[in-house]
Structures are given as structure tokens and as C-alpha cells.
Write an enzyme that holds these catalytic residues in place. Structure first.
Site, PDB file in Angstrom:
ATOM      1  N   ASN A   9       8.502   1.719  -4.311  1.00  0.00           N
ATOM      2  CA  ASN A   9       8.652   1.020  -3.029  1.00  0.00           C
ATOM      3  C   ASN A   9       7.716  -0.178  -3.062  1.00  0.00           C
ATOM      4  O   ASN A   9       6.506  -0.033  -2.912  1.00  0.00           O
ATOM      5  CB  ASN A   9       8.273   1.988  -1.884  1.00  0.00           C
ATOM      6  CG  ASN A   9       8.278   1.287  -0.531  1.00  0.00           C
ATOM      7  OD1 ASN A   9       8.719   0.142  -0.427  1.00  0.00           O
ATOM      8  ND2 ASN A   9       7.790   1.973   0.490  1.00  0.00           N
ATOM      9  N   TRP A  10       8.321  -1.333  -3.273  1.00  0.00           N
ATOM     10  CA  TRP A  10       7.493  -2.537  -3.422  1.00  0.00           C
ATOM     11  C   TRP A  10       6.913  -3.019  -2.096  1.00  0.00           C
ATOM     12  O   TRP A  10       6.059  -3.892  -2.078  1.00  0.00           O
ATOM     13  CB  TRP A  10       8.324  -3.678  -4.040  1.00  0.00           C
ATOM     14  CG  TRP A  10       8.779  -3.449  -5.434  1.00  0.00           C
ATOM     15  CD1 TRP A  10       8.602  -2.320  -6.202  1.00  0.00           C
ATOM     16  CD2 TRP A  10       9.496  -4.378  -6.262  1.00  0.00           C
ATOM     17  NE1 TRP A  10       9.165  -2.495  -7.439  1.00  0.00           N
ATOM     18  CE2 TRP A  10       9.725  -3.748  -7.502  1.00  0.00           C
ATOM     19  CE3 TRP A  10       9.966  -5.672  -6.073  1.00  0.00           C
ATOM     20  CZ2 TRP A  10      10.406  -4.374  -8.546  1.00  0.00           C
ATOM     21  CZ3 TRP A  10      10.645  -6.310  -7.093  1.00  0.00           C
ATOM     22  CH2 TRP A  10      10.866  -5.669  -8.329  1.00  0.00           C
ATOM     23  N   LYS A  11       7.406  -2.488  -1.014  1.00  0.00           N
ATOM     24  CA  LYS A  11       6.979  -2.927   0.332  1.00  0.00           C
ATOM     25  C   LYS A  11       7.123  -4.461   0.430  1.00  0.00           C
ATOM     26  O   LYS A  11       8.032  -5.022  -0.188  1.00  0.00           O
ATOM     27  CB  LYS A  11       5.568  -2.430   0.642  1.00  0.00           C
ATOM     28  CG  LYS A  11       5.473  -0.911   0.436  1.00  0.00           C
ATOM     29  CD  LYS A  11       4.208  -0.305   0.939  1.00  0.00           C
ATOM     30  CE  LYS A  11       4.236   1.206   0.663  1.00  0.00           C
ATOM     31  NZ  LYS A  11       3.052   1.893   1.180  1.00  0.00           N
ATOM     32  N   HIS A  97      10.102   5.481   6.793  1.00  0.00           N
ATOM     33  CA  HIS A  97       8.777   5.322   6.181  1.00  0.00           C
ATOM     34  C   HIS A  97       7.730   5.268   7.299  1.00  0.00           C
ATOM     35  O   HIS A  97       7.983   4.719   8.364  1.00  0.00           O
ATOM     36  CB  HIS A  97       8.738   4.043   5.336  1.00  0.00           C
ATOM     37  CG  HIS A  97       7.531   3.997   4.458  1.00  0.00           C
ATOM     38  ND1 HIS A  97       6.292   3.648   4.947  1.00  0.00           N
ATOM     39  CD2 HIS A  97       7.357   4.299   3.150  1.00  0.00           C
ATOM     40  CE1 HIS A  97       5.414   3.726   3.952  1.00  0.00           C
ATOM     41  NE2 HIS A  97       6.030   4.122   2.856  1.00  0.00           N
ATOM     42  N   GLU A  99       5.253   3.476   7.699  1.00  0.00           N
ATOM     43  CA  GLU A  99       4.912   2.133   8.160  1.00  0.00           C
ATOM     44  C   GLU A  99       5.941   1.642   9.176  1.00  0.00           C
ATOM     45  O   GLU A  99       5.625   0.928  10.114  1.00  0.00           O
ATOM     46  CB  GLU A  99       4.809   1.186   6.953  1.00  0.00           C
ATOM     47  CG  GLU A  99       3.543   1.476   6.149  1.00  0.00           C
ATOM     48  CD  GLU A  99       3.640   1.202   4.674  1.00  0.00           C
ATOM     49  OE1 GLU A  99       4.568   0.501   4.231  1.00  0.00           O
ATOM     50  OE2 GLU A  99       2.769   1.721   3.930  1.00  0.00           O
ATOM     51  N   GLU A 169       5.305  12.105   2.337  1.00  0.00           N
ATOM     52  CA  GLU A 169       4.247  11.101   2.185  1.00  0.00           C
ATOM     53  C   GLU A 169       3.209  11.304   3.278  1.00  0.00           C
ATOM     54  O   GLU A 169       3.373  10.771   4.389  1.00  0.00           O
ATOM     55  CB  GLU A 169       4.842   9.696   2.303  1.00  0.00           C
ATOM     56  CG  GLU A 169       5.888   9.353   1.261  1.00  0.00           C
ATOM     57  CD  GLU A 169       5.974   7.864   1.012  1.00  0.00           C
ATOM     58  OE1 GLU A 169       5.885   7.469  -0.152  1.00  0.00           O
ATOM     59  OE2 GLU A 169       6.112   7.082   1.974  1.00  0.00           O
ATOM     60  N   GLY A 175      -1.714   4.309   0.412  1.00  0.00           N
ATOM     61  CA  GLY A 175      -2.504   3.089   0.224  1.00  0.00           C
ATOM     62  C   GLY A 175      -4.001   3.310   0.378  1.00  0.00           C
ATOM     63  O   GLY A 175      -4.768   2.360   0.476  1.00  0.00           O
ATOM     64  N   SER A 215      -0.584   7.302  -2.773  1.00  0.00           N
ATOM     65  CA  SER A 215      -1.580   7.096  -3.836  1.00  0.00           C
ATOM     66  C   SER A 215      -1.256   7.860  -5.108  1.00  0.00           C
ATOM     67  O   SER A 215      -2.160   8.316  -5.823  1.00  0.00           O
ATOM     68  CB  SER A 215      -2.995   7.441  -3.341  1.00  0.00           C
ATOM     69  OG  SER A 215      -3.351   6.585  -2.282  1.00  0.00           O
ATOM     70  N   GLY A 236       4.076   3.444  -4.184  1.00  0.00           N
ATOM     71  CA  GLY A 236       3.832   2.154  -3.540  1.00  0.00           C
ATOM     72  C   GLY A 236       3.067   1.222  -4.461  1.00  0.00           C
ATOM     73  O   GLY A 236       3.634   0.635  -5.393  1.00  0.00           O
ATOM     74  N   GLY A 237       1.772   1.119  -4.240  1.00  0.00           N
ATOM     75  CA  GLY A 237       0.938   0.168  -4.985  1.00  0.00           C
ATOM     76  C   GLY A 237       1.131   0.193  -6.492  1.00  0.00           C
ATOM     77  O   GLY A 237       1.230  -0.859  -7.129  1.00  0.00           O
TER      78      GLY A 237
HETATM   79  P1  13P Z   1       0.976   4.029  -2.152  1.00  0.00           P
HETATM   80  O1  13P Z   1       1.496   4.573  -3.449  1.00  0.00           O
HETATM   81  O2  13P Z   1       0.533   2.604  -2.217  1.00  0.00           O
HETATM   82  O3  13P Z   1      -0.046   4.942  -1.528  1.00  0.00           O
HETATM   83  O4  13P Z   1       2.229   4.022  -1.134  1.00  0.00           O
HETATM   84  C1  13P Z   1       3.036   5.128  -1.052  1.00  0.00           C
HETATM   85  C2  13P Z   1       4.209   4.778  -0.234  1.00  0.00           C
HETATM   86  O5  13P Z   1       4.097   4.481   0.945  1.00  0.00           O
HETATM   87  C3  13P Z   1       5.523   4.749  -0.903  1.00  0.00           C
HETATM   88  O6  13P Z   1       6.548   4.652   0.005  1.00  0.00           O
END
Ligand code: 13P
Length: 253
Positions: A9-11, A97, A99, A169, A175, A215, A236-237
Site C-alpha cells: 500500500n503505497w499510500k 483502511h 487512515e 492492521e 507507521g 510496521s 505500507g512504508g
Molecule cells: P506501515 O507498514 O507503514 O506500518 O503501514 C501499514 C499499512 O497501513 C498498510 O496498509
């Protein structure tokens, strides 16, 4: 069908050239390491879906969107419909998600509508759920996740449910660099599978893909994926660097 999936997930990251470079590196390496059991999904921002979709046609990854409108079509400025995604050969879409729940006030009802829109267009929803830190501290994580899943997904028939991928999640792990322990992940994944078994029966539960996100990185992925109910990850990251993402993919092979 239960699958081993690693999804990135590149956000809201990357510009077109950076996105191109990243997806090209992923495609090149997958050519060498891909196996039929392995499913890699790249979820870029909307503007890069077409480029990634084109690249995926010749490669071993699938493409997912990060969100979709809960409406079918019409006067919803800025929104993207499931039919639009389907017309671009998008196979997956993240919904619910944390967010989006936090910054866009997405309710379980709105998320359930998004799931329905996606299924009507043959796109597999990657349905996110997970508790916030105060909820875990109050030992309410199971209650919270049960409510998200029952209100977001349990309006579906068993047949519809077969197309759902779930991503657990925990919000406190996203993050933050603070990953759930393999035991915490396994415990919640097993709980989610038990909820599904109660609602749809054991066969459907055993067939459901449940990913861990929060993470998850090149160092801890293998240990997380070793758990019997952890089928892969939503990253994510660490999905923003080809090398890290591919290390996580290899941890799932
Ligand atoms: P991180 O891997 O950056 O913690 O993010 C996870 C995430 O929200 C994937 O959707």
C-alpha cells in the site's frame, strides 16, 4: 480461495517517475522468483493505476486501488467508482483502511457499501480492520474487530464472502515501527477466522486469506508469516523501496 499475498500500500507517496522505477524493479525481480502460489499486489495512488496495470499485464503482480466510492456513479466530484476500476483491469481494492476511517470519517456502513460496489464489479476487497492503542490497552481489541467485521462484511452471502481478503492492521502498529508480536498477530487472526467460521462455516473460514499489516518490514516479515493464520502482509512504508518489499515477498514464498 486462501492465498499467500503480499500487498504494497503505497499510500500518498511517489511521483510518476518514481512509481515507474519502483514497479519496474519489482517486475524485474518477480520474473526471477515468482511461483504460482505467490500473489504480489501493488496498490499505487489512483493516477498511477493505469501505468501499473499496463506493466502488470506482462508481469507476475496484480494491481489494487487504495479506495473506491461507495456510490455506483454520478455527481460525486473527486470519487472513483468500482466500475471505473474494473474497466482498468484492477483486481483488488483496499477498503476501510484506518487512515480513511480516521481522516475521512468512514463508517462501517459506508465501508460495507464499498465492499458491495467492488464485488458487483469482480474486484476483491482487501478489507482492513484493527483496534487503536487505547482500545488494546483496555483489552477491547477483539470487540472492536468483531464489530468492524460484522458490520462491514457479514451482510454478504457466503458466496460473496469468498472474494474477500481481510487485513488485520492494529492502528498502533501502523507507521510507528511498533509491530504486533507474532503471538498477537496469530491470536487476532485466529479470532477473525473463528468469527468467519461462526457466520459462514469452517470451510469458508479456512478458505479466507487474512493478512497482517502494521510496521511489517524486511526484518520481521518471516516471523509474522510463520504463523498458521497469517497468510501474508499488507505493507505500507516498506513497500516503497523495491529491495525491502521484495525481501518481504521472498519471506512469504
Ligand atoms: P506501515 O507498514 O507503514 O506500518 O503501514 C501499514 C499499512 O497501513 C498498510 O496498509
Amino acid at each position: 480461495m486462501r492465498k499467500k499475498i503480499v500487498a504494497g500500500n503505497w499510500k500518498m507517496n511517489k511521483t510518476f517517475d518514481d512509481a515507474y522505477e519502483l514497479v519496474e524493479k519489482i517486475a524485474d525481480e518477480l520474473e526471477k522468483i515468482a511461483t504460482p502460489e505467490m500473489n504480489v499486489v501493488v496498490c499505487p495512488p489512483f493516477p498511477f493505476l493505469e501505468m501499473c496495470g499496463d506493466m502488470s499485464q506482462e508481469s507476475f503482480f496484480a494491481v489494487g486501488a487504495q479506495d473506491v466510492s461507495e456510490h455506483e456513479s454520478g455527481a460525486y466530484t473527486g470519487e472513483v467508482s468500482a466500475a471505473m476500476l474494473a474497466s482498468m483491469e484492477i483486481d483488488y481494492c483496499i477498503v476501510g483502511h484506518s487512515e480513511r476511517r480516521a481522516y475521512h470519517n468512514e463508517s462501517n456502513e459506508a465501508i460495507a457499501n464499498k465492499v458491495k460496489q467492488l464485488l458487483a464489479n469482480d474486484i476483491s476487497p482487501i478489507f482492513c480492520c484493527g483496534e487503536k492503542l487505547p482500545e488494546r490497552e483496555a483489552d477491547k481489541q477483539f470487540e472492536v474487530v468483531e464489530k468492524q467485521i460484522s458490520e462491514g462484511l457479514f451482510g454478504l452471502t457466503a458466496e460473496e464472502f469468498a472474494n474477500i481478503v481481510i487485513a488485520y492492521e492494529p492502528v498502533w502498529a501502523i507507521g510507528t515501527g511498533k509491530t504486533a508480536t507474532p503471538q498477537q498477530a496469530q491470536e487476532m487472526h485466529a479470532f477473525i477466522r473463528s468469527l468467519i467460521a461462526k457466520k459462514y462455516g469452517k470451510a469458508v473460514a479456512d478458505d479466507t486469506t487474512i493478512l497482517y499489516g502494521g510496521s511489517c518490514n524486511a526484518k520481521n516479515a518471516k516471523e509474522l508469516f510463520a504463523n498458521p493464520d497469517v497468510d501474508g502482509g499488507l505493507i505500507g512504508g516498506a513497500s516503497l523501496k523495491a529491495e525491502d518489499f521484495l525481501t518481504i515477498v521472498k519471506a512469504r514464498i
